[in-house]
Design a protein around this motif. Structure first.
Motif, short mmCIF file in Angstrom:
data_model
loop_
_atom_site.label_atom_id
_atom_site.label_comp_id
_atom_site.label_asym_id
_atom_site.label_seq_id
_atom_site.Cartn_x
_atom_site.Cartn_y
_atom_site.Cartn_z
N LEU A 206 0.84 -1.48 0.27
CA LEU A 206 -0.10 -0.16 0.04
C LEU A 206 0.79 1.69 0.31
N TRP A 207 1.13 1.66 -1.46
CA TRP A 207 2.22 2.84 -0.95
C TRP A 207 1.31 4.00 -1.12
N ASP A 208 2.04 5.08 0.01
CA ASP A 208 1.73 6.21 -0.50
C ASP A 208 2.71 7.15 -1.57
N ILE A 209 1.73 8.20 -1.97
CA ILE A 209 1.60 8.85 -2.83
C ILE A 209 1.40 10.26 -2.34
N LYS A 210 2.37 10.95 -1.52
CA LYS A 210 2.01 12.03 -0.65
C LYS A 210 2.14 13.58 -1.52
N LEU A 211 2.80 13.36 -2.17
CA LEU A 211 3.53 14.59 -2.72
C LEU A 211 4.29 14.70 -4.12
N MET A 212 3.77 14.91 -5.30
CA MET A 212 4.40 14.94 -6.00
C MET A 212 5.48 16.24 -6.91
N VAL B 44 2.04 19.72 -9.31
CA VAL B 44 1.40 18.43 -8.55
C VAL B 44 0.10 17.29 -9.47
N VAL B 45 -0.21 18.42 -9.83
CA VAL B 45 -1.60 17.54 -10.73
C VAL B 45 -0.89 16.26 -11.94
N SER B 46 0.04 17.51 -12.31
CA SER B 46 0.46 17.46 -13.93
C SER B 46 1.84 16.01 -13.54
N SER B 47 2.36 15.98 -12.25
CA SER B 47 3.47 15.09 -12.01
C SER B 47 2.66 14.03 -11.17
N VAL C 146 -12.37 15.59 -4.34
CA VAL C 146 -12.34 14.53 -4.57
C VAL C 146 -12.56 13.93 -6.05
N LYS C 147 -14.25 14.23 -6.23
CA LYS C 147 -14.15 13.33 -7.98
C LYS C 147 -13.10 14.69 -9.10
N ALA C 148 -13.72 16.09 -8.26
CA ALA C 148 -12.36 16.50 -9.40
C ALA C 148 -11.51 16.96 -9.67
N PHE C 149 -10.54 16.21 -8.44
CA PHE C 149 -9.13 15.52 -8.46
C PHE C 149 -9.15 14.60 -8.92
N ALA C 150 -9.91 13.22 -9.03
CA ALA C 150 -9.73 12.22 -9.18
C ALA C 150 -9.83 12.38 -11.26
N ARG C 151 -10.26 13.27 -11.63
CA ARG C 151 -10.50 13.81 -12.98
C ARG C 151 -9.52 13.34 -13.14
N LYS C 152 -8.95 14.64 -12.79
CA LYS C 152 -7.42 15.93 -13.17
C LYS C 152 -5.78 14.60 -13.03
N ILE C 153 -6.47 13.85 -12.02
CA ILE C 153 -5.45 12.80 -12.09
C ILE C 153 -5.33 11.34 -13.11
N GLY C 154 -6.40 11.91 -13.80
CA GLY C 154 -6.91 10.33 -15.13
C GLY C 154 -7.26 9.88 -14.08
N LEU C 155 -8.30 9.46 -13.04
CA LEU C 155 -8.59 8.34 -12.35
C LEU C 155 -10.14 8.06 -12.53
N ALA C 156 -10.34 9.74 -13.78
CA ALA C 156 -12.19 9.15 -13.65
C ALA C 156 -12.59 9.71 -14.66
N TYR D 269 -5.01 13.43 -0.62
CA TYR D 269 -5.80 14.84 -1.27
C TYR D 269 -6.06 15.89 -0.11
N ILE D 270 -5.11 17.11 -0.70
CA ILE D 270 -5.34 17.62 0.52
C ILE D 270 -5.49 19.79 -0.95
N PRO D 271 -6.89 20.21 -0.52
CA PRO D 271 -6.89 20.65 -1.72
C PRO D 271 -5.71 22.01 -1.83
N GLU D 272 -5.85 22.37 -1.26
CA GLU D 272 -4.46 24.03 -1.09
C GLU D 272 -3.43 23.43 -1.68
N ILE D 273 -3.12 22.00 -1.29
CA ILE D 273 -1.70 21.38 -1.80
C ILE D 273 -1.90 20.74 -3.54
N HIS D 274 -2.26 20.07 -3.47
CA HIS D 274 -2.84 19.02 -4.57
C HIS D 274 -3.44 19.44 -6.04
N ASP D 275 -4.03 21.03 -6.03
CA ASP D 275 -4.51 20.91 -6.68
C ASP D 275 -3.76 22.46 -7.82
#
Length: 291
Positions: A182-188, A234-237, A281-291, A224-230
């Motif tokens: 279970l690999w934590d992807i904290k911040l790219m 970070v989204v593209s990486s 969360v749904k919007a972030f999922a779409r941005k990173i290609g999970l939805a 996913y923390i909005p003010e950091i991961h949006d």
């Protein structure tokens, strides 16, 4: 190593791998994430947590304290544990009201497995098993590997939740006995990663590449923390990383504030980020290609 330090064992967990699982939380971490929901896991040593609201002013803690220089009157409800001798747990052991509690205890592989095996029937029925979490299990690599091997020898499914920060050789050794990472992807983002966790993104990526190269099963847990991961960088990486590992399972872990209650008990200042709602969360999922 046959002995290690843990701070909790939780039974009947359903979110730490397949089936019903027992999660063993190891103490000590290579990172110091600002958002950590288990801040009592970061220090390798046992610690004392204080819930001032439970103090009954009995004075048992002061009476038990071995050094006058370290005494504090907890009934004043204003003191903290900054003067406690390192590693001393006398006051917590004497507390009758659970105002003071210890986080961290030394255990052997055998002791852990005795508790884990109490739920063997549930593992067999549900496809569950044991999950090592923390803290960072690979901060105690010998103990973690010995525990995983012991579980495998009994036919128990194994999983490890990790930040990926550790020595590559330790990860490779543990992979032989690990059914799921279970690999934590904290911040790219390497700069933000260092700022918020104190660790090295490159170290994490090197460990991930090595473990993936063995054919190990991976599940990415993407914080996913909005003010950091949006942030667009970070989204593209993050999206690029997920595209590099198409066979890995993936899930988003929304930030929550529950860790702050433990920070208060440790005498640490609260650290607050925004809790995302379901739409975010749904919007972030779409941005990173999970939805």
């Amino acid at each position: 190593m046959d002995r290690g330090t843990i701070f909790d064992i939780q039974h009947f967990c359903t979110g730490d791998g397949p089936g019903i699982r027992t999660t063993v939380f190891l103490k000590g971490c290579t990172l110091h994430c600002a958002w950590c929901h288990n801040p009592e896991s970061q220090d390798h040593r046992p610690e004392i947590l204080m819930s001032l609201g439970k103090c009954i002013g009995c004075g048992s803690c002061d009476a038990a304290c071995p050094g006058s220089d370290a005494r504090r009157i907890l009934s004043s409800r204003e003191s903290r544990l900054s003067e406690c001798p390192p590693g001393c747990l006398a006051c917590a052991e004497a507390c009758p009201s659970s105002c003071l509690e210890t986080a961290g205890r030394s255990v052997t592989v055998r002791e852990v497995m005795q508790e884990v095996m109490q739920d063997e029937a549930y593992y067999r029925h549900s496809g569950g098993g044991i999950t090592l979490s923390g803290g960072e299990p690979m901060a105690q690599p010998s103990f973690s590997t010995a525990l995983l091997e012991a579980a495998c020898s009994r036919g128990i499914d194994t999983a490890v939740e990790t930040s990926g920060n550790g020595k590559v050789d330790d990860f490779i050794s543990a992979t032989r006995w690990t059914g799921l990472w279970l690999w934590d992807i904290k911040l790219m983002d390497p700069i933000l990663y260092k700022e918020y966790t104190g660790g090295s993104l490159e170290t994490m990526l090197n460990s991930l590449e090595a473990v993936s190269g063995t054919g190990a099963k991976l599940r990415f847990r993407i914080l996913y923390i909005p003010e950091i991961h949006d942030d667009e960088r970070v989204v593209s990486s993050t999206r690029r990383l997920l595209e590099m590992y198409p066979d890995a399972d993936k899930e988003i872990i929304p930030y929550h504030l529950l860790g702050n209650a433990k920070r208060v008990k440790l005498g640490l200042p609260e650290k607050r980020f925004r809790e995302p709602d379901k739409d975010m969360v749904k919007a972030f999922a779409r941005k990173i290609g999970l939805a």
